[in-house]
Scaffold this active site. Structure first.
Site, PDB file in Angstrom:
ATOM      1  CG  HIS A 195      -0.713  -1.965  -7.356  1.00  0.00           C
ATOM      2  ND1 HIS A 195       0.320  -2.468  -8.103  1.00  0.00           N
ATOM      3  CD2 HIS A 195      -0.534  -2.465  -6.110  1.00  0.00           C
ATOM      4  CE1 HIS A 195       1.087  -3.235  -7.347  1.00  0.00           C
ATOM      5  NE2 HIS A 195       0.574  -3.245  -6.130  1.00  0.00           N
ATOM      6  CG  ASP A 215      -1.800  -1.228   1.332  1.00  0.00           C
ATOM      7  OD1 ASP A 215      -2.410  -1.586   0.316  1.00  0.00           O
ATOM      8  OD2 ASP A 215      -1.840  -1.835   2.409  1.00  0.00           O
TER       9      ASP A 215
END
Length: 418
Positions: free
Chosen positions: A41, A13
């Site tokens: 993503h 992340d």
């Protein structure tokens, strides 16, 4: 030719998607080399906001070959849906999927869910997409190769081989297990849901070697970050594949790869989703989490929020053999009065802090000056407030490699190149 590997320095992340999307403008191929549908993503560009799970983040460059490498586990129905979403936005995808990747099946997702339920409060924090069982079957030589979609008789035979081995175990271990599909039904389903991309299956090494011979730019993208690597991460709270840059060549179809650049992506603060210990966790996280929009791209789970952890990030940078760092979400720190960096750990295991990560460890902080100016419009490093510049430079000093990119917002144009 330039081969660039983009990897995570922390627990995932970190914002790798935006870095890959930015760099893909000059790439001939964008390649995912491990993982599957278990993490997302986020990419923001002129076409909108996208949460990609299996497609590489360079897919929005129409001249870029989008490669799903042999190191991946492919969730077939999810891939078809993801591909449709991107194409509905007007993107023409030049797709190439490795015949040596293996499938992550609904049976794997069911197994993943039942195991997390069995573990109860000792669960790993899985996204329950089936990634661990899928990789486990690959290691046990029971996996289903994507390339077998082009050999239906082999496909049915190998699925039956898998079921004969797996189903008795699952029935014995999980009282609530219920699965009735036959091998033929599973094969028929796979052929149906893979129809939108089945023609893209190939030996991906062939087009990638051709691009290498033409001295083209290649862009390699990892999922998650160093702290989740199967071997070097916070085991057992890891993912089930190797997320380090050393695996980029193997997982992409170019085992002899020697990348010119390895960009380790790190946030300007720490965040983590799943199970494990975030040493630098903030006492009051909710307001900052909302401000930074820190929720899992796949599950929507709130991420744990913390101050920048230079100890864990330095370890990640070294594990990734990083030549440079991309620092993301610096803008989210604007107005944060209590700004500090963890420069060391104290307590038990502080001499070997990466494993085990225990609650006995305590962070040693270095206080940093904060800033209140809006930096989202800055396009040059010297346009940043002095305090923001000093924050970046201190991180650079602690990491021992240059911070070459700084993002001050989610858009492509909000990237500062140093």
């Amino acid at each position: 030719m330039s081969s660039i590997v983009v990897v995570g320095a922390n627990w995932g992340d970190e914002g790798k998607g935006r870095i890959v999307d930015f760099l893909a403008e000059h790439a001939a191929a964008s390649i995912r080399f491990q993982g599957g549908n278990n993490a997302g993503h986020t990419v923001v560009n002129h076409l909108g906001t996208f949460k990609l799970h299996q497609l590489p983040s360079g897919v929005f460059n129409p001249g870029c070959l989008a490669v799903l490498g042999p190191g991946m586990v492919i969730s077939p129905e999810a891939l078809s849906k993801e591909l449709a979403e991107v194409e509905q936005a007007g993107v023409t995808v030049n797709l190439c999927i490795s015949d040596r990747a293996t499938f992550c099946l609904p049976l794997h997702a069911l197994e993943d869910t039942l195991e997390e339920q069995r573990l109860g409060d000792k669960a790993y924090g899985s996204t329950r997409q089936g990634i661990a069982p899928a990789y486990g079957d690959r290691v046990m030589k029971k996996g289903i190769l994507v390339g077998w979609l082009k050999q239906p008789e082999v496909l049915v035979e190998r699925i039956q081989f898998l079921l004969d081995w797996k189903l008795p175990q699952l029935r014995a271990l999980y009282p609530d297990f219920n699965f009735t599909q036959s091998a033929q039904e599973m094969a028929d389903w796979l052929l149906e849901v893979s129809a939108p991309w089945r023609d893209a299956i190939c030996n991906v090494s062939t087009p990638l070697k051709a691009l290498q011979a033409e001295q083209s730019n290649l862009l390699f993208e990892a999922q998650l970050g160093a702290g989740r690597d199967l071997v070097y991460g916070e085991y057992p709270w890891t993912t089930s594949s190797n997320v380090v840059s050393a695996y980029a060549g193997i997982g992409s179809g170019l085992p002899a790869l020697r990348p010119e650049r390895v960009i380790a992506v790190a946030k300007a603060f720490s965040s983590s989703v799943g199970t494990g210990t975030l040493i630098t966790a903030m006492e009051e996280q909710d307001a900052f989490r909302e401000l930074a929009n820190e929720f899992g791209a796949t599950t929507g789970r709130p991420r744990d929020m913390g101050y920048f952890d230079a100890v864990a990030t330095k370890n990640g940078v070294e594990l990734q053999a990083a030549t440079e760092i991309a620092l993301t979400k610096l803008d989210c720190l604007t107005g944060l009065a209590d700004l500090k960096i963890c420069v060391a750990y104290q307590g038990e295991h502080s001499e070997n802090p990466i494993w085990p990560q225990t609650a006995a460890l305590a962070p040693v902080y270095e206080k940093m000056d904060s800033w209140s100016e809006d930096i989202t419009g800055c396009r040059q490093f010297d346009e940043l407030p002095i305090a923001a510049q000093q924050y970046v430079l201190r991180i650079e000093e602690l990491m021992g490699v240059p911070v070459s990119m700084v993002s001050v917002g989610p858009g492509r144009e909000q990237m500062i190149i140093r």
